[in-house]
Design an enzyme around this catalytic site. Structure first.
Site, PDB file in Angstrom:
ATOM      1  N   HIS A   1     -10.402  -5.167  10.710  1.00 34.00           N
ATOM      2  CA  HIS A   1     -11.222  -5.052   9.245  1.00 34.00           C
ATOM      3  C   HIS A   1     -12.334  -3.929   9.367  1.00 34.00           C
ATOM      4  O   HIS A   1     -13.140  -3.871   8.414  1.00 34.00           O
ATOM      5  CB  HIS A   1     -11.266  -6.253   8.727  1.00 34.00           C
ATOM      6  CG  HIS A   1     -10.138  -6.862   8.175  1.00 34.00           C
ATOM      7  ND1 HIS A   1      -9.236  -7.414   8.968  1.00 34.00           N
ATOM      8  CD2 HIS A   1      -9.624  -6.913   6.834  1.00 34.00           C
ATOM      9  CE1 HIS A   1      -8.228  -8.302   8.254  1.00 34.00           C
ATOM     10  NE2 HIS A   1      -8.512  -7.903   6.834  1.00 34.00           N
TER      11      HIS A   1
ATOM     12  N   GLU B   1       0.765  -1.319   0.063  1.00 32.11           N
ATOM     13  CA  GLU B   1       0.077   0.140  -0.034  1.00 32.11           C
ATOM     14  C   GLU B   1       0.728   1.202  -0.106  1.00 32.11           C
ATOM     15  O   GLU B   1       0.591   2.065  -0.707  1.00 32.11           O
ATOM     16  CB  GLU B   1      -1.066   0.109   1.209  1.00 32.11           C
ATOM     17  CG  GLU B   1      -2.228  -0.688   1.042  1.00 32.11           C
ATOM     18  CD  GLU B   1      -2.115  -2.082   1.108  1.00 32.11           C
ATOM     19  OE1 GLU B   1      -0.974  -2.578   1.406  1.00 32.11           O
ATOM     20  OE2 GLU B   1      -3.079  -3.007   0.963  1.00 32.11           O
TER      21      GLU B   1
END
Lengths: 359, 371
Positions: free
Chosen positions: A158, A89
């Site tokens: 998450h 990322e």
């Protein structure tokens, strides 16, 4: 003769009136589109419109998108415009920002916004601040998008909502669509915007269908960033929300209507810049405010709304303190019963409304 | 005068993959390369490097007088890197570096006045006083970046744009020995190699990341080898011709679509890490003196030109006098130019947007922001 002419004239008028009535009875051409497809179509149209636009992220190409949001795009546009990245990322977010520096218009997908924390330096320090630091020499036309907030059963790492974190930072526009119209119009606006836009989607909304009118389906349909929408008019209390919770507010409003409480539901659509004017106008009308969000309470979106209302003209119209309905202040648990009790439910909204209205 | 001269540059090492598909087989070889220096080039390189040197020394002075504040990372000693790179690429190529950026800001086209006025935070600065030492930008120059290592993925992204647009341009992405261990650099290497981005990754190894020597920070100090599957070149960064030739090679390689290349420039900084670092607690004054006397890049170039009859002592002196004037003038401007007006405070938040309101320090202060 005259009466015949009169009769014919009036008959013709009567017929044309009937015809007009028939036309106005025809419903507008509405299409059912779920949020996922709205996002997909928006990206497709913007990719076609401007060849500088491209999409990069994990699994966006050959997998059709981890949540299938980019389905079909790679087949249509190929490797150059739809790029699968390795699981890095920080690297690919930085690459996306660099590409924006050099004149392209990237859409950088984070598989979920939780993973953006790996890359948050690139979003804030490289993207958000650069136009200011360069005194206008270097714009950064980039969109960061992906699902945000809680899902179902994906547990603590998450499920975080990042609206407050990114909404905190000048130089960013932060957008949080609720329905398909929001998704379509705001994504198009974000891609066409010459500034870094954080686009917070919601996984649980992807599969939800909504009717979209012909106007909304136009290729140039954009929703202005920074404008909230009043989804439901009411007189007794203002509910301000964003993303999935807007739907909960509308459901709560239906239930409360049966008890004679008319809620005005404001869909923020944009977190930053916040449409304070719409919120204030509503509060000045109803005199009561409840904010509803999925994120944690401390230093959150609702906290900001309450502070702004306190500092502005709407305060004088409040008949009760403004109150926030939020996610529970804990990491998201896994077990369904615990997860259900970690997020605002419709009954929590109803309860808070009644408390504020002293019912 | 000799109008051109052929020099043998000091050797630089090639590490090239023998067979690209077998990543562990590497062959190390050293080569002697030759480079042609014309008189015109020599004088231009000298002028540019000397200007950089004098500019940094003037910045040192102004900082000690508290006219420059905050961060100030000086580049003196490393001039051959910036000059050699600029000499080896085109103005239409791209470059991005970290915070020790004043030299590159100059070689990429910003005049000394605008650099110094930015350091002193005045409205005539290249970023109108809003950026400061680490945030200066120019056409095809993306700063000046304050977060260690973040500029490397950005540079790879610029290279992606070059490839995407098919414009035959390359991007030079610089970082230091301290940044060389950053994970995002390896992430950039991976994607650049995978997608064959036209990116020249350059490690300016000045032996110290702040106060930490390379031996104390890095398990491997062969920074040119850190690209692993990416070919690497190690270059004497004090020799401007060496740097130029290496960059030319690297740029040709990238333009040919062969993918990225890693380069290590061995160089040295005379100042400490920044103006708040005297620079002698982690290294000896003798070491600094030795580099100054034996490997100074400007002295080396000057001596080369004089001993090969490419320039006269008077000529060089004239250039020095001229540069002194330029620097004095720039410093005067930087000191006397007014600070930015207060109504600039909130501008440049968003590009191409309607004017908007920005909250001040309290709810009654509503400030205006234009693009």
């Amino acid at each position: 003769m005259a009466s015949l002419g009169c009769f014919l004239r009036s008959g013709k008028n009567a017929v044309s009136v009937v015809l007009r009535r028939e036309f106005s009875k025809t419903p507008p051409a509405a299409v059912q589109v779920n949020v996922r497809d709205a996002l997909n179509q928006a990206m497709d149209e913007e990719l076609e419109r401007d060849e500088r636009v491209f999409l990069l992220g994990e699994e966006v190409a050959q997998y059709d998108g981890a949540y299938k949001v980019s389905r079909g795009l790679w087949k249509k546009y190929g490797d150059k415009r739809i790029i699968d990245t390795p699981i890095t990322e920080m690297g690919f977010a930085g690459i996306a920002v660099g590409a924006a520096f050099a004149g392209l218009r990237p859409i950088c997908e984070f598989m979920t916004w939780n993973f953006s924390m790996q890359a948050i330096d690139q979003v804030i320090n490289s993207a958000a601040k650069t136009y200011y630091m360069s005194a206008g020499a270097q714009p950064v036309p980039i969109v960061f998008r992906g699902p945000n907030g809680s899902s179902a059963g994906v547990a603590a790492q998450h499920s975080q909502c990042f609206a407050a974190w990114y909404g905190h930072c000048p130089g960013l526009k932060v957008v949080s669509p609720w329905n398909s119209e929001d998704a379509r119009g705001l994504l198009k606006a974000a891609i066409r915007d010459d500034n870094p836009v954080v686009f917070l989607e919601n996984e649980l909304m992807y599969g939800v269908p909504f009717d979209l009118s012909e106007d909304v389906m136009q290729k140039d349909f954009v929703i202005p960033i920074g404008k909230a929408k009043v989804e439901r008019r009411g007189t007794h209390i203002t509910l301000v929300s964003h993303s999935r919770c807007v739907g909960f507010c509308l459901d709560a409003a239906s239930v409360l209507a049966k008890e004679g409480v008319e809620c005005e539901v404001v869909n923020l659509r944009t977190i930053r810049p916040l449409d304070v004017d719409t919120i204030e106008a509503s509060v000045m009308k109803t005199g009561h405010l409840v904010t509803v969000e999925g994120g944690w309470p401390q230093y959150g979106v609702g906290a900001e709304i309450c502070a702004r209302v306190m500092e502005g003209p709407a305060f004088n119209y409040l008949d009760a303190p403004a109150v926030r309905v939020t996610g529970v202040d804990i990491p998201m648990p896994y077990a369904k019963i615990l997860e259900d009790h970690s997020v605002p439910q419709i009954k929590d909204i109803i309860f808070s409304v009644k408390k504020v209205l002293n019912m | 005068f000799s109008w051109t001269c052929l020099f043998y540059t000091t050797h630089f090492y090639h590490t090239l993959l023998n067979k690209p598909e077998m990543q562990n087989e590497m062959e190390t070889s050293s080569s002697n390369l030759s480079a042609v220096l014309t008189r015109e080039q020599g004088l231009q390189y000298y002028r540019t490097m000397q200007t950089m040197r004098r500019m940094e020394l003037k910045a040192d002075q102004l900082y000690k007088q508290k006219i420059i504040r905050g961060f100030c990372h000086l580049y003196d000693g490393q001039e051959a890197c910036a000059m050699g790179i600029e000499a080896g690429i085109n103005p239409t190529d791209h470059l991005i570096t970290a915070y020790r950026a004043h030299g590159y800001t100059f070689t990429r086209g910003v005049c000394v006045r605008e650099i110094m006025a930015e350091l002193t935070g005045r409205r005539g600065g290249v970023a109108k006083g809003k950026g400061g030492s680490m945030h200066m930008y120019a056409k095809h120059f993306y700063g000046g970046n304050g977060i260690v290592g973040a500029q490397v993925p950005l540079g790879a992204g610029v290279a992606l744009a070059c490839q995407y647009q098919g414009n035959n341009q390359v991007c030079v992405a610089l970082y230091g020995d301290g940044a060389a261990n950053q994970g995002q650099i390896f992430e950039s290497f991976n994607m650049a190699a995978l997608w064959k981005l036209p990116c020249i990754f350059i490690c300016e190894n000045n032996k110290f990341g702040m106060g930490t020597s390379v031996e104390r920070s890095s398990a491997s100090t062969d920074y040119f080898k850190r690209g692993d599957y990416i070919p690497g070149i190690k270059v004497d960064g004090m020799d401007v011709l060496c740097v130029r030739e290496a960059i030319k090679f690297a740029a040709d390689y990238c333009r040919a679509g062969k993918g990225p290349i890693v380069m290590e420039l061995e160089t040295y900084r005379y100042h400490g890490h920044s103006m708040s670092d005297p620079g002698v607690s982690y290294r000896s004054r003798e070491e600094i003196q030795e580099v100054r006397s034996k490997s100074d890049p400007i002295t080396m170039l000057k001596e080369r030109m004089l001993s090969n009859n490419m320039a006269s002592v008077e000529e060089i002196k004239e250039i020095d006098v001229d540069i002194r004037k330029v620097i004095e003038d720039a410093a005067q401007f930087a000191i006397s130019d007014p600070e930015p007006p207060l109504d600039e405070l909130c501008n440049h938040i968003f590009a191409n947007d309607l004017p908007m309101e920005v909250r001040g320090t309290n709810p009654w202060v509503k400030l205006k922001s234009v693009s």
